[in-house]
Scaffold this active site. Structure first.
Site, PDB file in Angstrom:
ATOM      1  NE  ARG A 206     -48.956 126.109  13.622  1.00 28.11           N
ATOM      2  CZ  ARG A 206     -47.843 125.830  12.933  1.00 28.11           C
ATOM      3  NH1 ARG A 206     -47.198 124.710  13.166  1.00 28.11           N
ATOM      4  NH2 ARG A 206     -47.398 126.669  12.014  1.00 28.11           N
TER       5      ARG A 206
ATOM      6  CG  HIS B  63     -38.442 127.973  11.129  1.00 22.97           C
ATOM      7  ND1 HIS B  63     -37.309 127.823  10.352  1.00 22.97           N
ATOM      8  CD2 HIS B  63     -39.206 126.873  10.880  1.00 22.97           C
ATOM      9  CE1 HIS B  63     -37.381 126.704   9.663  1.00 22.97           C
ATOM     10  NE2 HIS B  63     -38.514 126.094   9.973  1.00 22.97           N
TER      11      HIS B  63
ATOM     12  CG  ASP C 179     -36.665 124.290   7.179  1.00 24.33           C
ATOM     13  OD1 ASP C 179     -36.823 123.579   8.185  1.00 24.33           O
ATOM     14  OD2 ASP C 179     -37.527 125.072   6.741  1.00 24.33           O
TER      15      ASP C 179
ATOM     16  CG  HIS D 283     -35.616 123.428  12.629  1.00 29.89           C
ATOM     17  ND1 HIS D 283     -36.858 123.657  13.195  1.00 29.89           N
ATOM     18  CD2 HIS D 283     -35.848 123.145  11.321  1.00 29.89           C
ATOM     19  CE1 HIS D 283     -37.796 123.530  12.274  1.00 29.89           C
ATOM     20  NE2 HIS D 283     -37.212 123.225  11.121  1.00 29.89           N
TER      21      HIS D 283
END
Length: 418
Positions: free
Chosen positions: A347, A337, A283, A281
């Protein structure tokens, strides 16, 4: 009659409702009920209280649920076309801001040149000596870990909390409160500030939902947001220089803007090649400032392939968002990204999204519009319109801005002729 496709989750374990019993060893607040079929989460999760099903319209998929899976549930499977592995490391620029803060004009011009090249191609760069204290970043991770290791019933206290200033706090597990397929393998804690962080604004927000025990956490994130705001305005100045416009244009534009802060927790995944921590996507916001932990997982689409952004403890990743693309008349590329997960380690990441004031018109400076040679790429819009679109009508992907402009030009009830 209770339908036979109700599934009950107790402390992260899934049971058919016919096999689940309420007992003192499993408090009622830890039970979560899902209505399932073979492919989708059909209803909002339900929490059992006092032997009664009450719809809270909020996600209840927590890390304990994800970590207890031996296979990836169907709701988390992504299309094979998206699951292309990245093998190459992105050679994104590493910009040292120390001389910028010292006022070294030659170094500032060089930094602007490097940033311009990155923003014309993939929209991503990293900064070091950025002025945000490493101890503050470490403290932010400490409190992130503390929050996401709470029982689910405690985390749900943060869902959709609101203060009098309209700042909001929300917890989500896999965004299952909004979507039923292609779910991300993560939990999030998000707080949205509608104006410049003021003394105790984050503190009041956390206190109203999580209680006094989280005062230290709220103070940490208050300071973190203040540091991010200062850095964002500095980066906006360099971006203006890189575009050849008044160097204070974007800094002044965002001075009274709001922000969105998000803490991400990605548990280990049994089959990481089948899902994403965050799907591909761009942002919708203007600028994203991210710190990823040493586990890594951020990948950028550049030169027609996915590439790995190596984590650096001393660096912050800067991504161009769709709103800033519009503010540059399409000159600078919003960053496509995604985040991958792995089977061994959780993570974590800290993400700060820079936003204009909600009623401010998104329009590029006149220097970036040159009549027939360089006409307007996008019509005027407000950040509130764009935010409304992504929160209510459209799931962010690689084409969010284009889809928003099409929607804006239609007969949308909130579209204002300008």
């Amino acid at each position: 009659m209770i339908p036979n496709n109700l599934i009950i989750a107790c402390n992260g374990s899934l049971l058919p409702i016919c096999n689940a019993t309420l007992s003192p060893s499993c408090p009622t607040s830890t039970y979560t009920v899902f209505l399932m079929d073979s492919t989708h989460l059909l209803s909002s999760p339900l929490e059992i209280q006092d032997q009664t099903l009450v719809d809270h319209h909020s996600s209840s998929i927590g890390s304990s649920f994800l970590q207890n899976q031996t296979n990836v549930p169907k709701e988390f499977l992504w299309p094979k076309v998206d699951l292309v592995n990245a093998h190459q490391e992105l050679l994104e620029p590493l910009v040292d801001l120390e001389r910028f803060f010292r006022g070294d004009e030659l170094a500032i011009q060089q930094a602007a040149k490097v940033i311009r090249a990155a923003c014309l191609t993939h929209g991503c760069f990293q900064v070091i000596n950025h002025g945000v204290d490493s101890h503050l970043i470490n403290a932010a991770y400490y409190h992130l870990n503390r929050f996401f290791h709470l029982p689910l019933s405690h985390k749900l206290r943060a869902r959709r909390a609101t203060t009098a200033g309209l700042n909001t706090l929300s917890y989500s597990g896999a965004h299952s409160d909004r979507f039923s397929s292609n779910l991300p393998w993560k939990e999030t804690l998000t707080f949205r500030l509608h104006e410049n962080p003021k003394e105790s604004s984050v503190v009041d927000l956390f206190k109203s939902s999580l209680g006094d025990d989280f005062e230290e956490m709220s103070i940490t994130y208050q300071k973190y947001c203040e540091g991010m705001k200062s850095l964002a305005l500095a980066v906006m100045e360099i971006l203006a220089i890189s575009l050849g416009v008044d160097r204070l244009h974007y800094k002044n534009y965002f001075q009274d803007g709001g922000s969105i802060m998000r803490c991400n927790y990605y548990p280990p995944c049994p089959e990481p090649g089948l899902t994403f921590g965050t799907g591909p996507h761009c942002d919708a916001t203007s600028l994203t400032i991210l710190h990823q932990d040493e586990v890594g997982g951020l990948e950028i689409f550049a030169n027609n392939k996915w590439q790995i952004v190596r984590p650096r403890q001393d660096a912050l990743v800067i991504n161009i968002g769709e709103t800033f693309t519009a503010l540059t008349n399409g000159r600078y590329k919003s960053c496509l990204h995604r985040a991958v997960v792995n089977s061994e380690r959780a993570r974590k990441s800290l993400v700060y999204f820079v936003c204009p004031r909600e009623d401010k018109v998104v329009r590029p400076p006149e220097d970036l519009v040159q009549g027939d040679q360089l006409p307007r790429a996008y019509p005027d819009f407000t950040w509130s319109d764009f935010l409304h679109f992504t929160q209510n009508y459209y799931r962010a992907d690689a084409h969010t801005l284009h889809s928003f402009i099409k929607w804006l030009s239609s007969s949308s009830p909130i579209h204002h002729n300008r």
